[in-house]
Scaffold this motif. Structure first.
Motif, PDB file in Angstrom:
ATOM      1  N   UNK A   2       7.474  10.487   1.712  1.00 64.27           N
ATOM      2  CA  UNK A   2       8.624  11.104   1.066  1.00 64.27           C
ATOM      3  C   UNK A   2       9.517  11.763   2.111  1.00 64.27           C
ATOM      4  N   UNK A   3      10.815  11.515   2.039  1.00 60.38           N
ATOM      5  CA  UNK A   3      11.779  12.196   2.893  1.00 60.38           C
ATOM      6  C   UNK A   3      12.616  13.115   2.008  1.00 60.38           C
ATOM      7  N   UNK A   4      12.418  14.422   2.131  1.00 61.62           N
ATOM      8  CA  UNK A   4      13.110  15.421   1.308  1.00 61.62           C
ATOM      9  C   UNK A   4      12.968  15.108  -0.189  1.00 61.62           C
ATOM     10  N   UNK A   5      11.744  15.021  -0.701  1.00 66.00           N
ATOM     11  CA  UNK A   5      11.512  14.558  -2.074  1.00 66.00           C
ATOM     12  C   UNK A   5      12.032  15.457  -3.183  1.00 66.00           C
ATOM     13  N   UNK A   6      12.183  16.757  -2.932  1.00 63.79           N
ATOM     14  CA  UNK A   6      12.618  17.662  -4.002  1.00 63.79           C
ATOM     15  C   UNK A   6      14.124  17.921  -3.978  1.00 63.79           C
ATOM     16  N   UNK A   7      14.839  17.180  -3.147  1.00 58.78           N
ATOM     17  CA  UNK A   7      16.301  17.317  -3.108  1.00 58.78           C
ATOM     18  C   UNK A   7      16.903  16.994  -4.468  1.00 58.78           C
ATOM     19  N   UNK A  61       0.816  -1.219   0.000  1.00 57.17           N
ATOM     20  CA  UNK A  61       0.000   0.000   0.000  1.00 57.17           C
ATOM     21  C   UNK A  61       0.847   1.266   0.000  1.00 57.17           C
ATOM     22  N   UNK A  62       2.155   1.095   0.240  1.00 56.44           N
ATOM     23  CA  UNK A  62       3.034   2.240   0.440  1.00 56.44           C
ATOM     24  C   UNK A  62       3.906   2.545  -0.771  1.00 56.44           C
ATOM     25  N   UNK A  63       4.151   3.836  -0.972  1.00 53.18           N
ATOM     26  CA  UNK A  63       5.206   4.293  -1.863  1.00 53.18           C
ATOM     27  C   UNK A  63       6.170   5.082  -1.008  1.00 53.18           C
ATOM     28  N   UNK A  64       7.470   4.760  -1.075  1.00 49.96           N
ATOM     29  CA  UNK A  64       8.431   5.337  -0.139  1.00 49.96           C
ATOM     30  C   UNK A  64       9.675   5.830  -0.863  1.00 49.96           C
ATOM     31  N   UNK A  65      10.129   7.032  -0.511  1.00 51.84           N
ATOM     32  CA  UNK A  65      11.392   7.566  -1.040  1.00 51.84           C
ATOM     33  C   UNK A  65      12.124   8.289   0.068  1.00 51.84           C
ATOM     34  N   UNK A 116      13.670   8.060  -9.363  1.00 47.67           N
ATOM     35  CA  UNK A 116      13.383   7.510  -8.040  1.00 47.67           C
ATOM     36  C   UNK A 116      11.949   7.826  -7.606  1.00 47.67           C
ATOM     37  N   UNK A 117      11.494   9.041  -7.886  1.00 44.98           N
ATOM     38  CA  UNK A 117      10.113   9.393  -7.568  1.00 44.98           C
ATOM     39  C   UNK A 117       9.146   8.544  -8.398  1.00 44.98           C
ATOM     40  N   UNK A 144      18.039   6.535  -3.635  1.00 41.07           N
ATOM     41  CA  UNK A 144      17.137   6.402  -4.778  1.00 41.07           C
ATOM     42  C   UNK A 144      16.584   4.994  -4.925  1.00 41.07           C
ATOM     43  N   UNK A 145      17.334   3.990  -4.467  1.00 46.44           N
ATOM     44  CA  UNK A 145      16.891   2.603  -4.623  1.00 46.44           C
ATOM     45  C   UNK A 145      16.987   2.108  -6.041  1.00 46.44           C
TER      46      UNK A 145
END
Length: 248
Positions: free
Chosen positions: A161-166, A79-83, A147-148, A88-89
């Motif tokens: 999202x952790x700091x998604x626009x970095x 159910x999750x989307x994670x970044x 990555x997004x 980047x994974x």
């Protein structure tokens, strides 16, 4: 709804014990965009890592729609989307398209759905020209866009999202913000950490402020503005920290 109840997490650093998250309780409302703010080391990333089941708390419980997430890890992860920030994974030896195909397969998507989803994301993020290039030669911003897209490939209903626009340029950052508006319209639950207060002000309905592993504010933005008689988030956060406000 995501419920965090009396959660703590500590780590050992040589002989020192660091309490990254200290007896935190909070609620994240379903279908809302929630911003997570705090200084480096405030516990934001640790909290997000617990929310997505990567690490377990030392104390307390976390549940989604009433289910303990650590009792149903695989179900929750679908159910999750994670970044997470710069993580980047992605696999450098694969092309952008191959990376997205790989993660689509991991989520059990059909080839038809994977193809359509990749086309949609590639067009939306302006990635069509380099979808068949290997990721290892990409700039930081290009990798972040892929990555997004990887995070969104399975169309999750909860997105962290952790700091998604970095690392993103202005255009790509604006595209990301448009995605947030779309997710909000679709009723998805979004939590993201950022140091950019304007992103919180323009995108979020709710905000969680953290300081030294504890919550100094949790709730609606408008309620915060009204209670403090100010719409300056930088000032409001600093004021909460200085006063030592805690939500227990």
């Amino acid at each position: 709804m995501i419920q965090v109840a009396h959660v703590s997490k500590q780590f050992k650093d040589k002989k020192q014990v660091i309490k990254a998250v200290d007896y935190v309780s909070l609620q994240i409302r379903k279908g809302h965009v929630t911003g997570l703010i705090g200084e480096n080391g405030a516990g934001k990333t640790t909290l997000l890592r617990m929310l997505c089941t990567l690490i377990e708390p030392d104390e307390g419980t976390i549940s989604i729609d009433g289910e303990n997430i650590f009792h149903h890890k695989e179900k929750v992860r679908r159910r999750l989307g994670v970044l997470f920030g710069s993580e980047t994974g992605l696999y450098n030896r694969l092309t952008a398209k191959e990376n997205l195909e790989y993660f689509g397969n991991l989520y059990g998507m059909t080839q038809h759905d994977i193809k359509n989803r990749i086309e949609t994301l590639a067009k939306r993020f302006g990635m069509r020209k380099y979808m068949d290039r290997k990721v290892e030669g990409f700039s930081k911003g290009m990798k972040q866009k892929v990555a997004i897209a990887r995070t969104l490939i399975h169309d999750p209903d909860i997105i962290l999202f952790d700091e998604p626009t970095t690392g993103l340029d202005i255009t790509s950052s604006n595209i990301f913000r448009e995605f947030i508006y779309q997710f909000k319209s679709a009723g998805k639950t979004i939590v993201f950490s950022t140091h950019i207060m304007d992103e919180i002000a323009h995108l979020c309905e709710d905000v969680i402020m953290m300081h030294k592993g504890q919550i100094v504010y949790e709730g609606g933005l408008e309620e915060l503005y009204e209670a403090e008689n100010s719409r300056d988030l930088n000032y409001l956060f600093t004021s909460k920290v200085v006063r030592g406000d805690l939500y227990v």
